[in-house]
Design a protein around this motif. Sequence first.
Motif, PDB file in Angstrom:
ATOM      1  N   GLY A 158      10.823  13.983 -14.557  1.00 14.65           N
ATOM      2  CA  GLY A 158      11.767  12.877 -14.381  1.00 14.65           C
ATOM      3  C   GLY A 158      11.652  12.228 -13.014  1.00 14.65           C
ATOM      4  N   ILE A 159      11.486  13.048 -11.977  1.00 18.09           N
ATOM      5  CA  ILE A 159      11.308  12.515 -10.623  1.00 18.09           C
ATOM      6  C   ILE A 159      10.024  11.687 -10.553  1.00 18.09           C
ATOM      7  CG2 ILE A 159      10.785  13.180  -8.228  1.00 18.09           C
ATOM      8  CD1 ILE A 159      12.754  15.557  -8.671  1.00 18.09           C
ATOM      9  N   GLY A 160       8.952  12.205 -11.136  1.00 21.39           N
ATOM     10  CA  GLY A 160       7.690  11.467 -11.159  1.00 21.39           C
ATOM     11  C   GLY A 160       7.819  10.155 -11.904  1.00 21.39           C
ATOM     12  N   ALA A 161       8.508  10.186 -13.045  1.00 18.42           N
ATOM     13  CA  ALA A 161       8.687   8.970 -13.843  1.00 18.42           C
ATOM     14  C   ALA A 161       9.527   7.941 -13.089  1.00 18.42           C
ATOM     15  CB  ALA A 161       9.328   9.309 -15.181  1.00 18.42           C
ATOM     16  N   ALA A 162      10.593   8.401 -12.455  1.00 17.41           N
ATOM     17  CA  ALA A 162      11.446   7.483 -11.688  1.00 17.41           C
ATOM     18  C   ALA A 162      10.666   6.857 -10.529  1.00 17.41           C
ATOM     19  CB  ALA A 162      12.670   8.221 -11.160  1.00 17.41           C
ATOM     20  N   LEU A 163       9.894   7.690  -9.838  1.00 14.18           N
ATOM     21  CA  LEU A 163       9.070   7.192  -8.737  1.00 14.18           C
ATOM     22  C   LEU A 163       8.050   6.175  -9.243  1.00 14.18           C
ATOM     23  CD1 LEU A 163       8.749   7.615  -5.696  1.00 14.18           C
ATOM     24  CD2 LEU A 163       7.150   9.463  -6.190  1.00 14.18           C
ATOM     25  N   LEU A 164       7.451   6.464 -10.385  1.00 14.31           N
ATOM     26  CA  LEU A 164       6.467   5.574 -10.989  1.00 14.31           C
ATOM     27  C   LEU A 164       7.087   4.213 -11.325  1.00 14.31           C
ATOM     28  CD1 LEU A 164       3.466   5.850 -11.997  1.00 14.31           C
ATOM     29  CD2 LEU A 164       4.432   6.334 -14.234  1.00 14.31           C
ATOM     30  N   THR A 208       8.562   2.293  -7.953  1.00 12.42           N
ATOM     31  CA  THR A 208       7.506   1.728  -7.107  1.00 12.42           C
ATOM     32  C   THR A 208       6.736   0.637  -7.842  1.00 12.42           C
ATOM     33  OG1 THR A 208       5.996   3.526  -7.737  1.00 12.42           O
ATOM     34  CG2 THR A 208       7.246   3.792  -5.670  1.00 12.42           C
ATOM     35  N   GLY A 209       6.602   0.765  -9.159  1.00 12.10           N
ATOM     36  CA  GLY A 209       5.967  -0.283  -9.956  1.00 12.10           C
ATOM     37  C   GLY A 209       6.756  -1.578  -9.888  1.00 12.10           C
ATOM     38  N   VAL A 210       8.079  -1.468  -9.993  1.00 15.93           N
ATOM     39  CA  VAL A 210       8.935  -2.648  -9.870  1.00 15.93           C
ATOM     40  C   VAL A 210       8.806  -3.238  -8.466  1.00 15.93           C
ATOM     41  CG1 VAL A 210      11.351  -3.406  -9.808  1.00 15.93           C
ATOM     42  CG2 VAL A 210      10.556  -1.937 -11.665  1.00 15.93           C
ATOM     43  N   GLY A 211       8.770  -2.381  -7.462  1.00 19.71           N
ATOM     44  CA  GLY A 211       8.607  -2.850  -6.088  1.00 19.71           C
ATOM     45  C   GLY A 211       7.288  -3.584  -5.884  1.00 19.71           C
ATOM     46  N   MET A 212       6.215  -3.044  -6.427  1.00 17.08           N
ATOM     47  CA  MET A 212       4.915  -3.711  -6.299  1.00 17.08           C
ATOM     48  C   MET A 212       4.899  -5.045  -7.027  1.00 17.08           C
ATOM     49  SD  MET A 212       2.038  -0.687  -6.312  1.00 17.08           S
ATOM     50  CE  MET A 212       2.477  -0.025  -7.904  1.00 17.08           C
ATOM     51  N   MET A 213       5.557  -5.096  -8.185  1.00 15.64           N
ATOM     52  CA  MET A 213       5.630  -6.367  -8.915  1.00 15.64           C
ATOM     53  C   MET A 213       6.412  -7.395  -8.111  1.00 15.64           C
ATOM     54  SD  MET A 213       3.937  -6.416 -11.711  1.00 15.64           S
ATOM     55  CE  MET A 213       4.660  -7.642 -12.762  1.00 15.64           C
ATOM     56  N   ALA A 214       7.463  -6.971  -7.435  1.00 13.61           N
ATOM     57  CA  ALA A 214       8.258  -7.893  -6.621  1.00 13.61           C
ATOM     58  C   ALA A 214       7.438  -8.428  -5.451  1.00 13.61           C
ATOM     59  CB  ALA A 214       9.520  -7.192  -6.117  1.00 13.61           C
ATOM     60  N   ILE A 228       2.626  13.569 -10.130  1.00 14.57           N
ATOM     61  CA  ILE A 228       3.709  14.524 -10.419  1.00 14.57           C
ATOM     62  C   ILE A 228       3.918  14.632 -11.926  1.00 14.57           C
ATOM     63  CG2 ILE A 228       6.200  14.929 -10.233  1.00 14.57           C
ATOM     64  CD1 ILE A 228       6.028  13.750  -7.387  1.00 14.57           C
ATOM     65  N   MET A 229       3.985  13.488 -12.602  1.00 12.57           N
ATOM     66  CA  MET A 229       4.181  13.500 -14.065  1.00 12.57           C
ATOM     67  C   MET A 229       3.024  14.195 -14.775  1.00 12.57           C
ATOM     68  SD  MET A 229       5.671   9.869 -15.402  1.00 12.57           S
ATOM     69  CE  MET A 229       5.611  10.359 -17.119  1.00 12.57           C
ATOM     70  N   ALA A 230       1.808  13.784 -14.461  1.00 12.14           N
ATOM     71  CA  ALA A 230       0.635  14.328 -15.148  1.00 12.14           C
ATOM     72  C   ALA A 230       0.438  15.803 -14.804  1.00 12.14           C
ATOM     73  CB  ALA A 230      -0.613  13.529 -14.778  1.00 12.14           C
ATOM     74  N   LEU A 244       0.826  -1.213   0.000  1.00 13.91           N
ATOM     75  CA  LEU A 244       0.000   0.000   0.000  1.00 13.91           C
ATOM     76  C   LEU A 244       0.863   1.268   0.000  1.00 13.91           C
ATOM     77  CD1 LEU A 244      -2.879  -1.075   2.414  1.00 13.91           C
ATOM     78  CD2 LEU A 244      -2.958  -0.850  -0.082  1.00 13.91           C
ATOM     79  N   THR A 245       1.979   1.239   0.709  1.00  9.20           N
ATOM     80  CA  THR A 245       2.898   2.376   0.705  1.00  9.20           C
ATOM     81  C   THR A 245       3.465   2.599  -0.691  1.00  9.20           C
ATOM     82  OG1 THR A 245       3.463   1.953   3.014  1.00  9.20           O
ATOM     83  CG2 THR A 245       4.998   3.318   1.750  1.00  9.20           C
ATOM     84  N   LEU A 246       3.867   1.507  -1.334  1.00 13.43           N
ATOM     85  CA  LEU A 246       4.375   1.616  -2.706  1.00 13.43           C
ATOM     86  C   LEU A 246       3.292   2.111  -3.663  1.00 13.43           C
ATOM     87  CD1 LEU A 246       6.605  -1.578  -2.962  1.00 13.43           C
ATOM     88  CD2 LEU A 246       7.367   0.806  -2.920  1.00 13.43           C
ATOM     89  N   LEU A 247       2.060   1.678  -3.451  1.00 12.77           N
ATOM     90  CA  LEU A 247       0.954   2.139  -4.300  1.00 12.77           C
ATOM     91  C   LEU A 247       0.737   3.641  -4.143  1.00 12.77           C
ATOM     92  CD1 LEU A 247      -1.323   1.547  -6.286  1.00 12.77           C
ATOM     93  CD2 LEU A 247      -2.774   0.958  -4.322  1.00 12.77           C
ATOM     94  N   VAL A 248       0.792   4.139  -2.913  1.00 14.87           N
ATOM     95  CA  VAL A 248       0.652   5.587  -2.682  1.00 14.87           C
ATOM     96  C   VAL A 248       1.779   6.341  -3.381  1.00 14.87           C
ATOM     97  CG1 VAL A 248       0.780   7.392  -0.919  1.00 14.87           C
ATOM     98  CG2 VAL A 248      -0.682   5.402  -0.551  1.00 14.87           C
ATOM     99  N   LEU A 249       2.999   5.850  -3.255  1.00 10.53           N
ATOM    100  CA  LEU A 249       4.132   6.498  -3.920  1.00 10.53           C
ATOM    101  C   LEU A 249       4.025   6.387  -5.438  1.00 10.53           C
ATOM    102  CD1 LEU A 249       7.026   5.421  -1.537  1.00 10.53           C
ATOM    103  CD2 LEU A 249       6.016   7.711  -1.784  1.00 10.53           C
ATOM    104  N   HIS A 250       3.504   5.264  -5.915  1.00 11.23           N
ATOM    105  CA  HIS A 250       3.298   5.052  -7.352  1.00 11.23           C
ATOM    106  C   HIS A 250       2.309   6.087  -7.906  1.00 11.23           C
ATOM    107  CE1 HIS A 250       3.537   2.472 -10.902  1.00 11.23           C
ATOM    108  NE2 HIS A 250       2.214   2.496 -11.006  1.00 11.23           N
ATOM    109  N   LEU A 251       1.212   6.257  -7.207  1.00 15.07           N
ATOM    110  CA  LEU A 251       0.217   7.247  -7.622  1.00 15.07           C
ATOM    111  C   LEU A 251       0.772   8.667  -7.501  1.00 15.07           C
ATOM    112  CD1 LEU A 251      -2.985   5.660  -6.071  1.00 15.07           C
ATOM    113  CD2 LEU A 251      -2.345   5.758  -8.492  1.00 15.07           C
TER     114      LEU A 251
END
Length: 158
Positions: free
Chosen positions: A61-67, A70-76, A20-22, A8-15
């Motif tokens: 770039g920060i938003g994309a990196a965070l996205l 955190t996406g990789v983290g959620m997949m793991a 940030i990007m959008a 859930l923490t990773l999901l919040v950071l992912h969003l």
Amino acid sequence: MNAQTLLLTLLVLHLTGLVIMAGTTFVDFTIFKTFWKQFELDQEKSQGILQATSKSSRWIGIGAALLVLTGVGMMAITHGAFGEQTWFRIKFALVIILILNGILVGRRLGTKLRKTITDGDGNISFQISSIRTNLNLFFFFQLLLLLTVVFLSVFKFN
């Protein structure tokens, strides 16, 4: 911290990364619209508006990196549970296209516009008309991709 809390923490950071990007892309779009209106009235004053966008690529770039991170983290954490689903594969491809389009097209167009305005002679309106068209297409495409990513994330079709 258990796996559910971490997910859930990773999901919040992912969003947060997506927002940030959008958000930065949308703000850039509106600033460029203001720039073009001011450019038609007073080219000298419009340069200040253009400078306002110079730092925004860092935030995107920060938003994309965070996205991505955190996406990789959620997949793991979920052991790739979404990786085989059609909606996720399309979403992943769109995020990669978003990032590449921003780096390869958006940054190049912004740099070209800034260079044309600072190095241009008295009548640069003709020189930047193609840049203006291409920037409008770039922003339309980026915002459409971002909207599609959100759509896929919500509806998760197979």
